[in-house]
Design an enzyme around this catalytic site. Structure first.
Site: not given
Ligand code: ACM
Length: 759
Positions: A201, A278, A334
């Site tokens: 990440d 991410h 996201e």
């Molecule tokens: C998440 O909580 N972004 C999977």
């Protein structure tokens, strides 16, 4: 010495007399359960018998060859966990691991455990079953107030779900190998069997990839120790070896060690390699994979660039060589699509592949990766965003933004793992935020976790089989230490263990709560820094609107606490009314209640004003909708007499997502008015703001309204900490039947209101 007999091998266990002494000291004196058979998760069948099996210095452990590894682990666990085995002199006794047939144990993950004064027998069909039986026995040993005694019983047990997971984010905060092993030991003790390892990440890449050494020599290390400090900085990285670098990574050898350690305990490690979002850390060292071609500009991989897929396949090839897990998690959550919209390569890809929008572009990327994983015999697992733009053919969905994604995927015949935020996010507060270390937001008590049912009502019947299980997620933005990790994980993880293991009909919170009391002792023995039960009270109310009566009850995490209360708002003492399980209040009341121990008040008193104001039970028309995510009690919320608590997730605070709150209340008759009050919350982190202003209009026919008053907000929008404000109106001299309340959502974030109180 305790002896273990496997084939002809003899293993001896050390006797930790000093630790035995410490354990005794650590046992608290407060209300506790005897802990005889207090196994968590609740087994399918338990028959308790009188008597105990005593583990003595001459107790032997014996095993059929099939379970020799389990028996050895049992011996080691006993050692590691330092059960102070009390030396005694009576005769030989036996703990026996037996490879049983299907007539004794029907389920491959199940076991039968029989404890008599002479012998303990663990019977199972498979290695996994034997492990599960072993963990139950280990719990029984650790739960007893008197160490070394195991209560006699017969237990037959098997799991409800095959997927009983925990996700740990090691990117936002790195945890070293010994911590991961301890985490796995505790997971196994509670029969959780999937460790989802969030390895990559923006805040740091954590797995050695031999083909791309910069991922760990450069971006496993950041400029600031905590995620928060780093997030508030320009978010850069430092080379490994730089004296000021923070972070770390697992070498491939260490990752293999973890995989083997987990497998020994019946746990599959599911690696997560995040894509396409991410991915800031990847793009910092390989900016050619970003749409901009520059580091520190994008967080998403460029999906128009074939180099991206070459990179991902190379990484996943090394990942698959380390992790035998069938599921490989590829993130997918996201992703910001804005760079793809402007990127010529992404746009060309969309034209060439006839993709209608950027969601389809992301889906295209996931499909390519899925084909690759499938060709290697693996299954793609991703967060529920992978549904958008079309789900890849054999993908498994992890439903986190509520249950909707999971329901949709299961209806399509895809496997699903449920992990909705409101029940499964262990980064949320677990008690009154004012008393807690900083967390990301939300509110998730152990009881809320326990209340979770992984199979949504919509899927009961033929589609229920696609729900493989559920998972707790531990994101570590605000979890900077190992102690804090314990704190956020326990005791909530015990609730999740029971949600995923025990039969639905066997789940009962009162039973769990009773058993939990002895697990506090177990967790103390294992030095787990669990979150202690709060002394606060939750006040439950049930209105009888016609009789103007309200039934009041108190709830606490304390076990059978002594509670005193008043109805006039004064602080209670032990001479006040004692609480015996519920009472009725008539008319308005100012409840003030507190828990007492040894005559002293514990914590702060809890207060609740009960109102029988004019709007209670009346019809509310929503001129603009309330949020689907935060409906609270829907149309009843603002006029049900219930005030919200300290968190907007409590089912009494109603959300308004980007639009204004605009409601009309029908008082049924034109009434003379005195006051109106409505409260809002501000917590800027999750985007919750005060309205710019609240405006009141009145009407007698519901059509022609006249504006009567406006109250402006005076809380600065920069005030980030949890803040409440009551917007109060003096309506003396006003009269009306229809009351319209508009709260201006100037920030286009969330507004939260709990009650429109009219007198
Ligand atoms: C998440 O909580 N972004 C999977």
């Amino acid at each position: 010495m305790l002896k273990i007999e496997i084939f002809s091998t003899m293993i001896s266990i050390k006797h930790y007399a000093a630790i035995w002494f410490l354990v005794i000291v650590a046992v608290p004196s407060m209300a506790q359960n005897s802990g005889r058979i207090a196994i968590v998760p609740q087994p399918s069948q338990v028959t308790e018998h009188s008597g105990v099996f005593r583990i003595t210095k001459v107790t032997r452990i014996k095993s059929d060859p099939a379970f020799s590894e389990v028996a050895t682990l049992f011996a080691k666990q006993a050692d590691i966990k330092a059960i102070g085995l009390k030396p005694e002199t009576n005769g030989p006794s036996l703990i026996n691991f037996v490879h049983a047939g299907k007539e004794i144990v029907a389920d491959s993950a199940g076991y039968r455990l029989v404890i008599t004064p002479e012998k303990i027998t663990i019977m199972a069909l498979t290695h996994t079953g034997a492990l599960n039986g072993m963990e139950s026995l280990l719990q029984l040993i650790l739960l007893q107030p008197k160490t070394g005694e195991v209560p006699c019983a017969e237990i037959t047990d098997h799991p409800r779900f095959g997927y009983r997971g925990v996700m740990l984010d090691v990117s936002r905060n790195f945890f070293p190998v010994p911590t991961i092993k301890r985490f796995l030991d505790l997971m196994a003790l509670y029969k959780l069997n999937k460790f989802h390892w969030h390895l990559t990440d923006g805040p740091g890449w954590r797995l050695e990839i031999k083909k791309y050494p910069e991922l760990t020599s450069e971006t496993a290390w950041r400029t600031h120790k905590t995620w928060k400090e780093w997030w508030d900085s320009p978010r850069h990285y430092l080379d490994e070896g730089n004296p000021n670098a923070y972070g770390g990574y697992y070498t491939q050898e260490q990752a293999r060690e973890i995989v083997a350690y987990a497998a020994q305990r019946g746990i599959t490690v599911i690696p997560e390699i995040e894509m396409p979002g991410h991915s800031d850390e990847v793009l910092a060292v390989y900016p050619n994979l970003a749409c901009s071609g520059k580091p520190f500009v994008n967080g998403e991989l460029c999906l128009g660039n074939d180099s991206t897929f070459i990179f991902l396949k190379n990484v996943l090839t090394e990942v698959m060589a380390i992790f035998p897990s069938e599921y490989i998690h590829v993130g997918g959550d996201e992703a910001d699509q804005s760079a793809w919209k402007k990127c010529p390569k992404c746009q060309k890809r969309m034209r060439d592949e006839q993709l209608k929008n950027e969601s389809e572009l992301q889906s295209y990327g996931v499909r390519r990766i899925e084909q690759f994983l499938s060709s290697k015999g693996r299954k793609l697992l991703g967060w529920d965003e992978i549904l958008e733009g079309g789900l890849a053919p054999a993908a498994t969905v992890m439903s986190w933004r509520g249950e909707e994604g999971g329901i949709t995927a299961a209806k399509m015949g895809h496997e699903v793992i449920m992990t909705p935020g409101n029940y499964c996010y262990f980064d949320h507060y677990q008690a009154d935020p004012a008393t807690q270390p900083l967390a990301i937001g939300g509110y998730l008590t152990t009881e809320n976790v326990y209340s979770y049912e992984p199979v949504p009502a919509e899927l009961e019947g033929s589609k229920a089989k696609f729900i493989m299980g559920a998972q707790a997620n531990i994101w570590t933005e605000f979890i900077p230490t190992i102690e804090h990790l314990d704190y956020m994980t326990y005791p909530r993880l015990l609730a999740m263990a029971e949600v995923t293991w025990s039969k639905k009909e066997d789940r009962n919170f009162e039973s769990f709560r009773t058993r939990l009391q002895s697990h506090y002792r177990l967790l103390q023995r294992l030095n787990v820094n669990y979150c202690r039960p709060a002394y606060s009270l939750e006040i439950g109310t049930k209105f009888d609107y016609d009789a103007k009566k309200v039934k009041v009850s108190f709830k606490s995490e304390q076990f059978n606490p002594e509670i005193y209360y008043t109805l006039d708002g004064s602080e209670p003492t032990t001479s006040s009314q004692s609480y015996n399980g519920g009472f009725e209040a008539t008319g308005p009341a100012k409840i003030c209640a507190a828990i007492f121990e040894n005559g002293k008040m514990k914590g702060k008193p809890t207060r609740l004003d009960i109102d029988f104001h004019l709007a209670i039970g009346k019809k509310v028309v929503y001129n603009q909708p309330y949020s689907k995510g935060y409906p609270a009690q829907k149309e009843a919320t603002l006029v049900n007499g219930y005030r919200g608590s300290l968190t907007y997730g409590d089912g009494q605070w109603q959300g308004f997502d980007t639009n204004d709150m605009d409601v009309t209340i029908d008082l049924e008759n034109p009434l003379a008015l005195k006051t109106l009050a409505v409260s809002f919350i501000q917590q800027t982190g999750p985007g919750v703001f005060m309205p710019d202003f609240v405006e009141i209009s009145l009407s007698d026919d519901g059509k022609d309204f006249r504006k009567v008053k406006t109250v402006n907000n005076d809380i600065p929008l920069t005030q980030s900490a949890l803040t409440f404000k009551e917007f109060k109106f003096d309506l003396a001299g006003e009269k009306g039947r229809y009351i319209r309340v508009i709260a201006k959502n100037g920030q286009h974030g969330f507004l939260f209101a709990d009650e429109v109180i009219i007198y």
